[in-house]
Design an enzyme around this catalytic site. Structure first.
Site, short mmCIF file in Angstrom:
data_model
loop_
_atom_site.label_atom_id
_atom_site.label_comp_id
_atom_site.label_asym_id
_atom_site.label_seq_id
_atom_site.Cartn_x
_atom_site.Cartn_y
_atom_site.Cartn_z
N LYS A 83 0.24 1.44 6.96
CA LYS A 83 1.75 1.32 5.73
C LYS A 83 2.28 2.63 5.53
O LYS A 83 1.25 3.85 5.22
CB LYS A 83 1.02 0.28 4.60
CG LYS A 83 2.14 -0.40 4.01
CD LYS A 83 1.32 -0.99 3.10
CE LYS A 83 2.18 -2.02 2.21
NZ LYS A 83 1.04 -2.77 0.38
C1 E4P Z 1 2.34 -5.34 -0.69
O1 E4P Z 1 2.04 -5.00 0.33
C2 E4P Z 1 2.61 -4.44 -2.37
O2 E4P Z 1 1.19 -4.14 -1.97
C3 E4P Z 1 2.15 -5.54 -3.21
O3 E4P Z 1 2.86 -6.19 -2.57
C4 E4P Z 1 3.02 -4.94 -4.16
O4 E4P Z 1 3.04 -6.01 -5.25
P1 E4P Z 1 2.90 -5.27 -6.88
O5 E4P Z 1 4.25 -5.25 -7.13
O6 E4P Z 1 2.47 -6.79 -7.69
O7 E4P Z 1 2.04 -4.36 -7.02
#
Ligand code: E4P
Length: 217
Positions: A83
């Protein structure tokens, strides 16, 4: 629509995985902090448990270091998706790693142009953050629809991974628009099974059943 679980909580992933509901997992530095676990150890444990892609996020900000981190994360297991943030360094890392056959999830996407340029860099997944846009009075779901239209216009194969999902309604709306994947916390996935009329109907059935005096077992 595929379901990814947005957590590094191994027990929570296992519970959903046993029901066949886990097509993959996403983590990020905040979720690793919440788990209290070592990133390499917990990510390996998740990769061993889940067949689908498991996203593990780099933390370097310059391209060379980001690529090195990405390569190290990719060594954990064949189902790792590295990522990377939607920055210029992240896009360089995306191109280098995908050219080498590693899956890449480009994260922190907040505009259709960002999604378009990530697809050009060969991203396996693009992660538009719905909830964080809604938080500032923008329309996260409109972004998913825009990206869907753009990718379909040109046949980009990058998978739209609806992220920052906060409610069961977000899951429904992402599915209606045609997101390829939605990643959600375990609680949101479980909440999809809830309905007040189900609870009310069950209470009525159980009450009537008790009055029959019968038993099945
Ligand atoms: C996805 O890959 C992210 O890690 C995640 O959905 C972020 O979510 P949040 O905005 O609730 O922290």
């Amino acid at each position: 629509m595929k379901f990814f679980v947005d957590t590094a909580d191994v027990a929570a992933i296992a519970e959903l995985n046993d029901l066949g509901m886990v097509d993959g997992v996403t983590t990020n530095p905040s979720l690793i902090l919440k788990s209290g676990r070592d990133i390499l150890e917990v990510t390996k444990e998740i990769c061993d448990m889940v067949d689908g892609p498991v996203s593990a996020e780099v933390v370097a900000t310059d391209a060379d270091e980001m690529i090195a981190e990405g390569r190290k994360l990719a060594e954990i297991a064949p189902n790792i998706a590295v990522k990377v943030p939607l920055t210029w360094a992240g896009l360089k890392t995306c191109k280098t790693l995908t050219d080498a056959g590693t899956m890449v999830n480009v994260t922190l996407c907040f505009s259709a142009n960002q999604a378009l340029i990530a697809a050009k860099a060969g991203a396996t997944f693009i992660s538009p953050f719905i909830g964080r846009l809604d938080d500032i009075n923008l329309d996260g779901m409109e972004l998913i629809a825009d990206i869907r239209a753009i990718y379909d216009n040109y046949g980009y194969e990058t998978n739209i991974l609806a992220a920052s999902i906060r409610s069961a309604n977000h899951m429904k709306d992402a599915a209606l628009i045609g997101a390829d994947v939605a990643t959600a916390p375990p609680g949101v996935i479980k909440a999809m099974a809830n309905h007040v009329l189900t609870d009310k109907g069950l209470a009525q059935f159980l009450s009537d059943w008790e009055k029959t005096g019968q038993k099945i077992l």
